[in-house]
Design a protein around this motif. Structure first.
Motif, PDB file in Angstrom:
ATOM      1  N   VAL A 152       0.768  -1.468  -0.264  1.00 60.34           N
ATOM      2  CA  VAL A 152      -0.218  -0.224   0.303  1.00 60.34           C
ATOM      3  C   VAL A 152       1.065   0.890  -0.191  1.00 60.34           C
ATOM      4  O   VAL A 152       0.304   2.394  -0.984  1.00 60.34           O
ATOM      5  CB  VAL A 152      -1.012   0.074   1.173  1.00 60.34           C
TER       6      VAL A 152
ATOM      7  N   LEU B 291       1.599   3.581  -3.084  1.00 59.77           N
ATOM      8  CA  LEU B 291       0.376   5.550  -3.286  1.00 59.77           C
ATOM      9  C   LEU B 291       0.925   6.052  -3.951  1.00 59.77           C
ATOM     10  O   LEU B 291       1.110   7.638  -4.683  1.00 59.77           O
ATOM     11  CB  LEU B 291       0.003   5.760  -1.147  1.00 59.77           C
TER      12      LEU B 291
ATOM     13  N   ASN C 100     -11.131   5.960  -6.801  1.00 55.33           N
ATOM     14  CA  ASN C 100     -11.624   7.283  -6.824  1.00 55.33           C
ATOM     15  C   ASN C 100      -9.610   8.388  -6.646  1.00 55.33           C
ATOM     16  O   ASN C 100      -9.804   9.353  -5.954  1.00 55.33           O
ATOM     17  CB  ASN C 100     -11.869   6.630  -4.660  1.00 55.33           C
TER      18      ASN C 100
ATOM     19  N   ARG D 206     -12.854  -0.213   4.921  1.00 53.28           N
ATOM     20  CA  ARG D 206     -11.962   1.345   5.320  1.00 53.28           C
ATOM     21  C   ARG D 206     -11.551   1.022   6.948  1.00 53.28           C
ATOM     22  O   ARG D 206     -11.808  -0.101   8.034  1.00 53.28           O
ATOM     23  CB  ARG D 206     -13.116   1.742   5.553  1.00 53.28           C
ATOM     24  N   ILE D 207     -11.376   1.961   6.941  1.00 50.47           N
ATOM     25  CA  ILE D 207     -10.430   2.645   8.566  1.00 50.47           C
ATOM     26  C   ILE D 207     -11.773   2.889   9.642  1.00 50.47           C
ATOM     27  O   ILE D 207     -12.109   3.804   9.292  1.00 50.47           O
ATOM     28  CB  ILE D 207      -9.097   2.859   8.387  1.00 50.47           C
TER      29      ILE D 207
ATOM     30  N   ASN E  94      -2.216  -4.691   4.716  1.00 53.35           N
ATOM     31  CA  ASN E  94      -2.868  -2.822   4.974  1.00 53.35           C
ATOM     32  C   ASN E  94      -3.581  -3.098   5.981  1.00 53.35           C
ATOM     33  O   ASN E  94      -4.399  -3.478   6.115  1.00 53.35           O
ATOM     34  CB  ASN E  94      -4.035  -3.900   3.228  1.00 53.35           C
TER      35      ASN E  94
ATOM     36  N   ALA F  73      -6.127  -1.358   6.204  1.00 58.51           N
ATOM     37  CA  ALA F  73      -7.369  -1.143   7.015  1.00 58.51           C
ATOM     38  C   ALA F  73      -8.246  -2.711   6.571  1.00 58.51           C
ATOM     39  O   ALA F  73      -8.962  -2.966   7.213  1.00 58.51           O
ATOM     40  CB  ALA F  73      -8.378  -1.005   5.216  1.00 58.51           C
TER      41      ALA F  73
ATOM     42  N   LEU G 107       1.341   4.205   7.534  1.00 56.18           N
ATOM     43  CA  LEU G 107       1.128   2.839   6.932  1.00 56.18           C
ATOM     44  C   LEU G 107      -0.968   3.413   6.752  1.00 56.18           C
ATOM     45  O   LEU G 107      -0.933   3.071   5.932  1.00 56.18           O
ATOM     46  CB  LEU G 107       0.831   1.677   7.449  1.00 56.18           C
ATOM     47  N   ILE G 108      -0.670   4.486   8.266  1.00 59.14           N
ATOM     48  CA  ILE G 108      -2.861   4.540   7.604  1.00 59.14           C
ATOM     49  C   ILE G 108      -2.947   5.401   7.008  1.00 59.14           C
ATOM     50  O   ILE G 108      -3.797   5.205   6.200  1.00 59.14           O
ATOM     51  CB  ILE G 108      -3.013   4.865   9.073  1.00 59.14           C
ATOM     52  N   ALA G 109      -1.409   6.119   6.474  1.00 56.48           N
ATOM     53  CA  ALA G 109      -1.985   7.355   5.927  1.00 56.48           C
ATOM     54  C   ALA G 109      -2.214   6.632   4.152  1.00 56.48           C
ATOM     55  O   ALA G 109      -2.453   7.041   3.278  1.00 56.48           O
ATOM     56  CB  ALA G 109      -0.872   7.989   5.856  1.00 56.48           C
ATOM     57  N   SER G 110      -1.360   5.832   4.419  1.00 57.68           N
ATOM     58  CA  SER G 110      -1.285   5.420   2.875  1.00 57.68           C
ATOM     59  C   SER G 110      -2.585   4.667   1.911  1.00 57.68           C
ATOM     60  O   SER G 110      -3.092   3.862   0.963  1.00 57.68           O
ATOM     61  CB  SER G 110       0.507   4.113   2.626  1.00 57.68           C
ATOM     62  N   VAL G 111      -3.272   3.578   3.654  1.00 55.31           N
ATOM     63  CA  VAL G 111      -4.745   3.598   3.330  1.00 55.31           C
ATOM     64  C   VAL G 111      -5.679   4.192   1.539  1.00 55.31           C
ATOM     65  O   VAL G 111      -5.548   5.539   3.045  1.00 55.31           O
ATOM     66  CB  VAL G 111      -5.893   2.990   4.437  1.00 55.31           C
ATOM     67  N   LEU G 112      -5.864   4.677   0.761  1.00 53.33           N
ATOM     68  CA  LEU G 112      -7.114   5.276  -0.019  1.00 53.33           C
ATOM     69  C   LEU G 112      -8.496   5.121   0.896  1.00 53.33           C
ATOM     70  O   LEU G 112      -9.035   4.076   0.858  1.00 53.33           O
ATOM     71  CB  LEU G 112      -6.479   4.783  -1.170  1.00 53.33           C
ATOM     72  N   LYS G 113      -8.948   5.798   0.428  1.00 53.15           N
ATOM     73  CA  LYS G 113     -10.092   6.289   0.758  1.00 53.15           C
ATOM     74  C   LYS G 113     -10.513   6.485   0.228  1.00 53.15           C
ATOM     75  O   LYS G 113     -10.828   6.852  -1.270  1.00 53.15           O
ATOM     76  CB  LYS G 113     -10.463   7.754   1.943  1.00 53.15           C
ATOM     77  N   VAL G 114     -11.975   5.916   0.581  1.00 54.63           N
ATOM     78  CA  VAL G 114     -13.321   5.713  -0.228  1.00 54.63           C
ATOM     79  C   VAL G 114     -14.306   5.900   0.240  1.00 54.63           C
ATOM     80  O   VAL G 114     -14.705   6.040   1.189  1.00 54.63           O
ATOM     81  CB  VAL G 114     -13.543   4.191  -0.988  1.00 54.63           C
ATOM     82  N   PRO G 115     -15.579   7.174  -0.067  1.00 52.35           N
ATOM     83  CA  PRO G 115     -16.730   7.641   0.649  1.00 52.35           C
ATOM     84  C   PRO G 115     -17.409   6.706   0.543  1.00 52.35           C
ATOM     85  O   PRO G 115     -18.105   6.296  -0.099  1.00 52.35           O
ATOM     86  CB  PRO G 115     -16.874   9.073  -0.584  1.00 52.35           C
TER      87      PRO G 115
END
Lengths: 247, 299
Positions: free
Chosen positions: A173, A177, A205, A246-247, B238, B240, B278-286
């Motif tokens: 990941v 990025l 996205n 999702r986190i 990952n 997430a 690592l947390i910042a690398s998780v791509l967000k999805v609405p």
């Protein structure tokens, strides 16, 4: 905005099995279109048809309004470049990176040796690869670095369109990025059009301007990124969207 | 269940000071790694490629590859450890039918227990089955008695039903390449469950799968954990994915654990810079907001 690629009513089959059914989409200048779908939905087959690696049964592909015929000229081949999913198998393990880049440029652009050396060095620097990259073999690079080399090779022949077939799905990941950021920057710098194939909606996205959803060989939904992610029109689109961790 | 270490209350597994070295240059790949598992708990190990996550799991399984060796101060002995692998297709034997592979795994772990599971009814069915096999010329020449075959058959049928694997994958000519990636992964899960695991080791079991198959696999593993009550170590790159399944998370970098704690704590207030990255690398999805506008558009 001017359309770079028009894909019209493509039907294609592999080994007698119909894979693509009436596939239509277009890509404008300086736009990234995300093609999403599950395994076996026909995404990679669509990429093969556009690059000319597979002949469609019917339908047409137009680049800047000009129809691409079955047998493509050298220039037409060069104007659509591809970055593959598996970085291990898309670079010749027996060639140094310098030769891999030089081969592409001398075949497509017929540049002089000095010009090739200069451009290769520039590309390597732009891709944030180590300075001695040109003198090393693919085996000595990490997966993320190999993907950047593959991207450098695609960019080296100054294409109008790049097709990226899940270029980050084999990467971590964090490495992913950085690669996506790089693609974004390059696109802005060069005004490139990109067809970005992925099953990861997080990636789509982050990167794409428009989204096309593919299922069982058909495009079932297209739309702007914003409207797709806010309210997908199809059940399948919603299913894909709700599956993203999702986190 | 066998071999539960009773000295550690609540702990089903403990590993102290694991070090893994490369044969070639004695490079220390995994450094002083200690971990424990409470009963029924899921522990996530998160980190980049090459950080030593997979080697850690393999050393717990006692299957370190050639070229590396491991040393540790203490490891709980447990025969009931199952493992799910990253590449579902490659984890299976490519030229053996899926059914045979499941049968072998079951027989390996239940060799002497099968007789207890028998009842008269299955014995009866077995004779019928065996007869029909002889009649159609299909000799089952495995080294299993008829009784064992029955118990294995019963288990395979049950587990396939539980994992929503279609019955036709049990046909004799179905080798792994005729199954989809998601199906192969479920066969892998079935084989891991054959040992009645108290501990399940998962090595990036969803990385090679599509997102929607990924979600189903994660949900399935969660449900199975509730049903079987095993503790789990879940390795992934990952965060997430780890956050969806794990109670505790260990963040690993270059062979060292740089941060560990409850999942919520790690996600909300990470202390280490690497964890933050690592947390910042998780791509967000609405999040999904509205229902589909038009029923006609349903595919």
């Amino acid at each position: 905005m001017k359309n770079v690629l028009n894909v019209k009513n493509i039907y294609a089959s592999i080994g007698g099995k119909q894979i693509l059914k009436d596939v239509c989409f277009d890509i404008s200048e300086n736009e990234i279109l995300g093609l999403v779908g599950g395994s076996g939905s026909g995404k990679s087959t669509a990429a093969k048809v556009i690059t000319g690696l597979l002949k469609p049964d019917s339908g047409s592909i137009e680049l800047y309004g000009r129809k691409l015929s079955g047998k493509r000229s050298r220039k037409e081949c060069g104007s659509i470049q591809m970055v593959f999913q598996n970085p291990e198998s898309s670079l010749n393990p027996k060639y140094k990176i310098g030769k891999i880049l030089a081969d592409a440029m001398s075949f497509q652009l017929r540049l002089s040796r000095e010009e090739i050396a200069k451009r290769s060095a520039d590309l390597i620097r732009r891709m944030e690869l180590p300075e001695d990259t040109l003198y090393r073999y693919p085996g000595s690079f990490s997966g993320g670095q190999k993907q950047r080399i593959a991207l450098a090779r695609a960019l080296s022949v100054e294409p109008d369109l790049i097709i990226a077939d899940e270029p980050t799905s084999s990467l971590d990941v964090s490495v992913q990025l950085r690669m996506l950021d790089l693609i974004k920057e390059i696109k802005e710098e060069r005004g490139l059009s990109i067809l970005f194939i992925s099953h990861d909606l997080g990636v789509i996205n982050y990167l794409c301007d428009r989204v096309a959803v593919m299922k069982d060989g058909r495009i079932i939904e297209t739309g702007d990124r914003g409207s797709f992610f806010e309210a997908p029109k199809t059940e399948y689109g919603r299913e894909l969207l709700s599956s993203v961790p999702r986190i | 269940m066998a071999n539960m270490n009773e000295r550690n209350e609540g702990k089903v597994f403990e590993l102290k000071n694991l070090n893994i070295f490369a044969d070639e240059d004695d490079r220390n790949i995994v450094k002083n790694l200690s971990l424990y598992l409470n009963a029924g708990e899921s522990l996530g190990i998160v980190g980049e490629s090459g950080s030593g996550k997979t080697l850690t799991l393999k050393s717990i399984m006692g299957m370190l590859p050639d070229g590396v060796y491991g040393k540790y101060d203490e490891m709980t002995e447990n025969d009931h450890i199952g493992m799910i692998f990253q590449n579902p297709v490659r984890a299976l034997d490519p030229i053996m039918s899926v059914r045979e592979q499941m049968r072998e795994a079951y027989a390996r772990h239940h060799g002497d227990r099968m007789y207890d599971d028998e009842d008269k009814h299955t014995k009866y069915v077995s004779i019928g089955k065996r007869l029909s096999r002889i009649l159609i010329g299909d000799a089952m020449t495995r080294n299993l008695s008829s009784k064992k075959e029955d118990a294995a058959d019963k288990w395979i049928k049950k587990i396939c039903e539980r994992l929503s694997l279609p019955e036709d994958i049990l046909e004799e000519d179905r080798i792994p390449s005729t199954l989809s990636g998601g199906q192969c992964q479920r066969v892998g899960i079935a084989i891991a469950l054959a040992c009645d695991p108290e501990i399940l080791l998962c090595d990036e079991p969803t990385t090679a799968l599509d997102v929607n198959v990924q979600k189903n696999t994660i949900n399935l593993i969660k449900e199975l954990q509730k049903e079987y009550g095993f503790a789990m170590i879940f390795v992934t790159h990952n965060l997430a994915v780890a956050s969806q399944i794990c109670d505790r998370i260990m963040v690993m970098r270059e062979g060292t654990i740089v941060e560990e704690g409850e999942t919520d704590k790690i996600l909300k207030s990470p202390e280490n810079d690497f964890t933050k990255m690592l947390i910042a690398s998780v791509l967000k999805v609405p999040e999904l907001k509205t229902e589909p506008k038009n029923d006609d558009l349903k595919d």
